[in-house]
Design a protein around this motif. Structure first.
Motif, PDB file in Angstrom:
ATOM      1  N   SER A   1     103.103  68.539  -7.768  1.00 37.17           N
ATOM      2  CA  SER A   1     104.493  69.092  -8.507  1.00 37.17           C
ATOM      3  C   SER A   1     105.539  68.410  -8.386  1.00 37.17           C
ATOM      4  CB  SER A   1     104.503  70.501  -7.832  1.00 37.17           C
ATOM      5  OG  SER A   1     104.584  70.695  -6.407  1.00 37.17           O
ATOM      6  N   SER A   2     105.925  68.051  -7.006  1.00 32.88           N
ATOM      7  CA  SER A   2     107.016  66.813  -6.756  1.00 32.88           C
ATOM      8  C   SER A   2     106.812  65.852  -5.774  1.00 32.88           C
ATOM      9  CB  SER A   2     108.017  67.888  -6.092  1.00 32.88           C
ATOM     10  OG  SER A   2     108.630  68.996  -6.873  1.00 32.88           O
ATOM     11  N   PRO A   3     107.543  64.775  -5.490  1.00 36.71           N
ATOM     12  CA  PRO A   3     107.299  63.921  -4.690  1.00 36.71           C
ATOM     13  C   PRO A   3     107.535  64.307  -3.287  1.00 36.71           C
ATOM     14  CG  PRO A   3     109.233  63.530  -5.937  1.00 36.71           C
ATOM     15  CD  PRO A   3     108.902  64.661  -6.461  1.00 36.71           C
ATOM     16  N   VAL A   4     106.687  65.047  -2.660  1.00 37.93           N
ATOM     17  CA  VAL A   4     107.084  65.441  -1.521  1.00 37.93           C
ATOM     18  C   VAL A   4     105.910  65.313  -0.698  1.00 37.93           C
ATOM     19  CG1 VAL A   4     107.356  67.525   0.068  1.00 37.93           C
ATOM     20  CG2 VAL A   4     108.452  67.733  -2.158  1.00 37.93           C
ATOM     21  N   PRO A   5     105.733  64.460   0.291  1.00 41.25           N
ATOM     22  CA  PRO A   5     104.759  63.910   0.829  1.00 41.25           C
ATOM     23  C   PRO A   5     103.884  65.065   1.916  1.00 41.25           C
ATOM     24  CG  PRO A   5     106.649  63.094   2.028  1.00 41.25           C
ATOM     25  CD  PRO A   5     106.857  63.886   0.996  1.00 41.25           C
TER      26      PRO A   5
ATOM     27  N   GLU B   1     101.181  58.854   4.536  1.00 41.31           N
ATOM     28  CA  GLU B   1     102.146  57.915   4.025  1.00 41.31           C
ATOM     29  C   GLU B   1     102.764  58.040   2.737  1.00 41.31           C
ATOM     30  OE1 GLU B   1     101.888  54.116   5.854  1.00 41.31           O
ATOM     31  OE2 GLU B   1     101.458  54.812   7.868  1.00 41.31           O
ATOM     32  N   ALA B   2     101.691  58.055   1.969  1.00 36.42           N
ATOM     33  CA  ALA B   2     101.800  57.982   0.448  1.00 36.42           C
ATOM     34  C   ALA B   2     102.524  59.249   0.000  1.00 36.42           C
ATOM     35  CB  ALA B   2     100.655  57.908  -0.210  1.00 36.42           C
ATOM     36  N   ILE B   3     103.484  58.768  -0.985  1.00 32.75           N
ATOM     37  CA  ILE B   3     104.282  59.931  -1.623  1.00 32.75           C
ATOM     38  C   ILE B   3     103.791  60.213  -3.124  1.00 32.75           C
ATOM     39  CG2 ILE B   3     106.537  60.585  -2.237  1.00 32.75           C
ATOM     40  CD1 ILE B   3     107.786  58.735  -0.378  1.00 32.75           C
ATOM     41  N   PRO B   4     103.314  61.408  -3.371  1.00 33.02           N
ATOM     42  CA  PRO B   4     102.849  61.757  -4.786  1.00 33.02           C
ATOM     43  C   PRO B   4     104.006  61.717  -5.735  1.00 33.02           C
ATOM     44  CG  PRO B   4     103.327  63.808  -3.413  1.00 33.02           C
ATOM     45  CD  PRO B   4     103.374  62.623  -2.486  1.00 33.02           C
TER      46      PRO B   4
ATOM     47  N   ALA C   1     108.216  75.085  -0.944  1.00 33.45           N
ATOM     48  CA  ALA C   1     108.146  74.080   0.227  1.00 33.45           C
ATOM     49  C   ALA C   1     107.726  72.866  -0.448  1.00 33.45           C
ATOM     50  CB  ALA C   1     107.329  74.529   1.469  1.00 33.45           C
ATOM     51  N   VAL C   2     107.019  72.865  -1.171  1.00 35.26           N
ATOM     52  CA  VAL C   2     106.171  71.692  -2.240  1.00 35.26           C
ATOM     53  C   VAL C   2     107.064  71.357  -3.538  1.00 35.26           C
ATOM     54  CG1 VAL C   2     104.205  70.380  -2.789  1.00 35.26           C
ATOM     55  CG2 VAL C   2     104.038  72.046  -0.805  1.00 35.26           C
ATOM     56  N   ASN C   3     107.333  72.415  -4.279  1.00 33.95           N
ATOM     57  CA  ASN C   3     107.714  72.317  -5.503  1.00 33.95           C
ATOM     58  C   ASN C   3     109.094  72.257  -5.609  1.00 33.95           C
ATOM     59  OD1 ASN C   3     108.232  72.618  -8.308  1.00 33.95           O
ATOM     60  ND2 ASN C   3     106.811  73.943  -8.880  1.00 33.95           N
ATOM     61  N   LYS C   4     109.650  71.076  -5.709  1.00 33.91           N
ATOM     62  CA  LYS C   4     111.138  70.974  -5.838  1.00 33.91           C
ATOM     63  C   LYS C   4     111.743  70.607  -7.347  1.00 33.91           C
ATOM     64  CE  LYS C   4     111.338  71.344  -1.228  1.00 33.91           C
ATOM     65  NZ  LYS C   4     112.085  72.719  -0.642  1.00 33.91           N
ATOM     66  N   ARG C   5     110.998  70.894  -8.240  1.00 33.45           N
ATOM     67  CA  ARG C   5     111.270  70.617  -9.699  1.00 33.45           C
ATOM     68  C   ARG C   5     112.337  71.395 -10.148  1.00 33.45           C
ATOM     69  NH1 ARG C   5     106.215  68.136 -12.053  1.00 33.45           N
ATOM     70  NH2 ARG C   5     107.174  68.611 -14.235  1.00 33.45           N
TER      71      ARG C   5
END
Length: 402
Positions: free
Chosen positions: A148-152, A157-160, A207-211
């Motif tokens: 949903s957002s670039p929250v690892p 280590e990878a950022i989605p 906590a994950v979705n920061k859109r």
């Protein structure tokens, strides 16, 4: 003269499972129930359990038919498959299954048929993995690691990458297309997985979705994807062939919600307002958080209950509850904890270790012990097809066959 009725608010039963004196065979566990198009003979459910027995191309191996058929061995059982990818982009971990290619569909069909041959019913759980996928595996295949957002994810280590509008539309369509493939292959329905920090839950979680677009920010926007997926799947196969799994209290994969009550009440209200009654709703209790229950993580939200969701759902359709139950505590759940509601109980670890679990529970037979180190052995029948039936079950089958 009008009669005045005084209502006394009796204290709610405890949230922590306890043993109940009623024998399982005499309890609601063995009360028949209608679930969607299915006429179940009892309320013990075989839930989705990832087992990693698929091949390198995410296709079921032939010996998986025995595993599912054995756990369907008591007629009238609801068997739900392990979580299954709706597209190649969601085949994000080794040896997890897909239901996408002709080869995959052809491999699932004997499994579905084997469950039906036992007189039981079959639902396929469908998921997207999002940031729960292995980024190295996706990179190896030239696929985007996304969420949903670039929250690892902690420890990764990878950022989605943040999913685009086009990718979100593809996910919605993939769920609908896969549901159609499942039903066309003979499945009785599908369970949409919006729990435990996987893709749909990643959109639901603040906590994950920061859109900041229409897919994030507010409670309404964070719920948009799961609701759009459910509506698309219902349009594809019919509401009575669709279920939804939610885990309000789970902290697994860091997909917590800041306002649990408001978030899930909004989802329930929208389901009631925009789709016909689903086959069932599947809810994971606070005691069923896999982060703590399976992987030894910190237990959170313990003592909190699902009552607010069940009250809002208003018995619109049956509800499957999961929370680390034993036979005696499952009786308590149906006779006390959830006696106001039309509920069923899912058994995970005990069902994988006891192919005849329903028979054992009915007759008070000691359960096989499960062997945790063998839960996820790739492409291996050890810890999969080697758990024995009880001698009592085998004797009963011999009598039937004479």
């Amino acid at each position: 003269m009008a009669t005045v009725t005084t209502t006394f608010n009796a204290p709610a039963p405890p949230a922590t499972p306890v043993a109940h004196p009623i024998p399982p065979a005499s309890s609601r566990l063995f009360e028949p129930v209608r679930v969607g198009k299915m006429a179940l003979h009892h309320r013990i459910v075989f839930p989705p359990l990832t087992r990693n027995r698929n091949d390198d191309d995410h296709t079921p191996l032939p010996f998986m038919a025995q595993y599912y058929a054995d756990r369907a061995s008591t007629p009238g059982t609801l068997v739900i498959s392990e979580a299954t990818a709706v597209s190649h982009l969601e085949e994000g971990q080794e040896h997890t299954p897909g239901f996408v290619t002709e080869r995959q569909v052809a491999a699932w069909k004997p499994i579905i048929d084997a469950v039906h041959a036992q007189g039981s019913y079959y639902f396929q759980q469908l998921w997207g993995m999002g940031r729960a996928a292995d980024p190295a595996l996706l990179a190896q295949r030239g696929l985007r690691y996304r969420s949903s957002s670039p929250v690892p994810l902690a420890g990764v280590e990878a950022i989605p990458a943040e999913m685009t509008e086009a990718e979100i539309a593809e996910v919605i369509q993939s769920f609908a297309d896969t549901a159609r493939r499942v039903v066309d292959a003979g499945g009785d329905g599908v369970e949409v997985h919006c729990a435990h920090g996987y893709l749909l839950d990643q959109f639901l979680s603040d906590a994950v979705n920061k859109r900041t677009d229409r897919w994030g920010g507010s409670i309404e926007n964070r719920a948009r994807l799961v609701l759009e997926v459910v509506r698309a799947v219902v349009a594809a196969v019919g509401a009575d062939r669709v279920a939804l799994r939610l885990s309000p209290y789970a902290a697994f994969q860091q997909a917590e919600k800041g306002d649990i009550r408001r978030q899930y009440l909004y989802v329930i209200a929208q389901l009631k307002a925009t789709v016909p009654p689903l086959a069932y709703l599947s809810l994971v209790e606070a005691t069923g958080d896999p982060g703590a229950l399976i992987f030894g993580g910190k237990a959170v939200n313990q003592g909190k209950t699902l009552d607010f969701i069940l009250e809002a759902w208003e018995n619109r359709s049956p509800v499957v509850v999961a929370g680390g139950y034993q036979p005696e505590t499952a009786v308590w759940a149906l006779e006390e904890r959830y006696k106001k509601w039309n509920t069923l109980v899912a058994f995970g670890r005990h069902f994988l270790a006891n192919p005849d679990l329903v028979f054992r529970v009915r007759h008070g037979i000691e359960l096989n012990k499960y062997n945790r180190p063998t839960f996820y052995l790739p492409k291996n029948e050890v810890g999969y097809n080697d758990y024995p039936f009880s001698k009592e079950y085998l004797a009963a089958q011999q009598k039937v066959s004479r």
